[in-house]
Design an enzyme around this catalytic site. Sequence first.
Site, PDB file in Angstrom:
ATOM      1  N   GLY A  46     -20.094 -27.218   6.359  1.00  0.00           N
ATOM      2  CA  GLY A  46     -20.753 -26.734   5.160  1.00  0.00           C
ATOM      3  C   GLY A  46     -21.421 -27.877   4.419  1.00  0.00           C
ATOM      4  O   GLY A  46     -21.050 -29.037   4.590  1.00  0.00           O
ATOM      5  N   GLN A  51     -24.946 -32.385  -2.648  1.00  0.00           N
ATOM      6  CA  GLN A  51     -24.572 -33.476  -1.736  1.00  0.00           C
ATOM      7  C   GLN A  51     -25.771 -34.215  -1.163  1.00  0.00           C
ATOM      8  O   GLN A  51     -25.620 -35.303  -0.616  1.00  0.00           O
ATOM      9  CB  GLN A  51     -23.714 -32.927  -0.592  1.00  0.00           C
ATOM     10  CG  GLN A  51     -22.362 -32.417  -1.051  1.00  0.00           C
ATOM     11  CD  GLN A  51     -21.582 -31.857   0.115  1.00  0.00           C
ATOM     12  OE1 GLN A  51     -21.771 -30.710   0.493  1.00  0.00           O
ATOM     13  NE2 GLN A  51     -20.723 -32.671   0.710  1.00  0.00           N
ATOM     14  N   CYS A  90     -14.404 -33.414   3.227  1.00  0.00           N
ATOM     15  CA  CYS A  90     -15.711 -33.223   2.593  1.00  0.00           C
ATOM     16  C   CYS A  90     -16.629 -34.341   3.061  1.00  0.00           C
ATOM     17  O   CYS A  90     -16.215 -35.497   3.119  1.00  0.00           O
ATOM     18  CB  CYS A  90     -15.553 -33.265   1.076  1.00  0.00           C
ATOM     19  SG  CYS A  90     -17.109 -33.109   0.178  1.00  0.00           S
ATOM     20  N   LEU A  91     -17.873 -33.988   3.380  1.00  0.00           N
ATOM     21  CA  LEU A  91     -18.825 -35.002   3.848  1.00  0.00           C
ATOM     22  C   LEU A  91     -19.120 -36.043   2.768  1.00  0.00           C
ATOM     23  O   LEU A  91     -19.566 -37.137   3.076  1.00  0.00           O
ATOM     24  CB  LEU A  91     -20.127 -34.340   4.306  1.00  0.00           C
ATOM     25  CG  LEU A  91     -19.993 -33.368   5.485  1.00  0.00           C
ATOM     26  CD1 LEU A  91     -21.345 -32.759   5.818  1.00  0.00           C
ATOM     27  CD2 LEU A  91     -19.408 -34.062   6.706  1.00  0.00           C
ATOM     28  N   HIS A 132     -15.310 -23.904  -0.816  1.00  0.00           N
ATOM     29  CA  HIS A 132     -15.559 -25.347  -0.957  1.00  0.00           C
ATOM     30  C   HIS A 132     -17.011 -25.609  -1.392  1.00  0.00           C
ATOM     31  O   HIS A 132     -17.260 -26.398  -2.304  1.00  0.00           O
ATOM     32  CB  HIS A 132     -15.245 -26.032   0.378  1.00  0.00           C
ATOM     33  CG  HIS A 132     -15.481 -27.505   0.421  1.00  0.00           C
ATOM     34  ND1 HIS A 132     -14.458 -28.429   0.475  1.00  0.00           N
ATOM     35  CD2 HIS A 132     -16.630 -28.228   0.437  1.00  0.00           C
ATOM     36  CE1 HIS A 132     -14.977 -29.662   0.506  1.00  0.00           C
ATOM     37  NE2 HIS A 132     -16.300 -29.553   0.489  1.00  0.00           N
ATOM     38  N   GLU A 133     -17.954 -24.936  -0.734  1.00  0.00           N
ATOM     39  CA  GLU A 133     -19.367 -25.222  -1.022  1.00  0.00           C
ATOM     40  C   GLU A 133     -19.807 -24.637  -2.364  1.00  0.00           C
ATOM     41  O   GLU A 133     -20.598 -25.266  -3.082  1.00  0.00           O
ATOM     42  CB  GLU A 133     -20.269 -24.702   0.111  1.00  0.00           C
ATOM     43  CG  GLU A 133     -19.953 -25.266   1.497  1.00  0.00           C
ATOM     44  CD  GLU A 133     -19.814 -26.780   1.559  1.00  0.00           C
ATOM     45  OE1 GLU A 133     -20.460 -27.484   0.761  1.00  0.00           O
ATOM     46  OE2 GLU A 133     -19.030 -27.255   2.402  1.00  0.00           O
ATOM     47  N   HIS A 136     -18.813 -27.011  -4.997  1.00  0.00           N
ATOM     48  CA  HIS A 136     -19.748 -28.140  -5.146  1.00  0.00           C
ATOM     49  C   HIS A 136     -20.843 -27.805  -6.160  1.00  0.00           C
ATOM     50  O   HIS A 136     -21.242 -28.644  -6.961  1.00  0.00           O
ATOM     51  CB  HIS A 136     -20.429 -28.453  -3.811  1.00  0.00           C
ATOM     52  CG  HIS A 136     -19.704 -29.458  -2.965  1.00  0.00           C
ATOM     53  ND1 HIS A 136     -19.411 -30.715  -3.398  1.00  0.00           N
ATOM     54  CD2 HIS A 136     -19.254 -29.386  -1.686  1.00  0.00           C
ATOM     55  CE1 HIS A 136     -18.793 -31.392  -2.421  1.00  0.00           C
ATOM     56  NE2 HIS A 136     -18.683 -30.592  -1.369  1.00  0.00           N
TER      57      HIS A 136
HETATM   58 CO    CO Z   1     -17.774 -30.964   0.441  1.00  0.00          CO
END
Ligand code: CO
Length: 211
Positions: A46, A51, A90-91, A132-133, A136
């Site tokens: 995701g 991000q 998380c990226l 999660h997304e 963000h």
């Molecule tokens: Co993330």
Amino acid sequence: MAVLQMRVFPDPILRRRARKVTQFDAKLARLAADMAETMTAHRGVGLAANQVGVLQRMCLVRMEDWEEALVLVNPEVIRREGLREVEEGCLSLPGYRGMVNRAERIRVRYQDLQGKQQRLKADCMLAQAIEHETDHLNGILYLDHLIAHDQLFRIHVNEDGEVEYIPTGEPDAAELEAAARRMNNPPQVPQFDPSHGRPATPAADDATAAD
Ligand code: CO
């Protein structure tokens, strides 16, 4: 299409609330395509617009067996049912994973790239990824959902290719910057796979993280 630069914690944009999308145009479609490419390049499940430095309410998810990413514009989780403990990464926090609480099932309302209203029911990893997304887009990180302060781990792949979990407190900026520099090739651990070898009980003498 282009791979966009990933914003990494503690970049303040990750703590900002993204704005509602009102223009469903070629520029938005282009951003979605670039985000899909960026997510693929980072082997993510995701990705939210924050991000990649864009404060627009758009995120993408793609499960492993999907050919294309699902694009959710202005997503809103309208119902949550059940609670489960899951492992998450998380990226924007490369090299870390934590144990968090997530819903078992969700319903989400969103718009597609044409602006058409859509609804979706999700469970398992898809529900986790969408929670999660969408978090963000509200400036929320999984760090905010840790089941306990000591349930954040730095991950390290050892010489035998085994994933090791090193207990830590909330990462500070200096440590994360150092980690990002070290990791031109961050450990390849699936973003939302709960089946990894995290120790059930971290060794007590490793738990040296300060408050
Ligand atoms: Co993330």
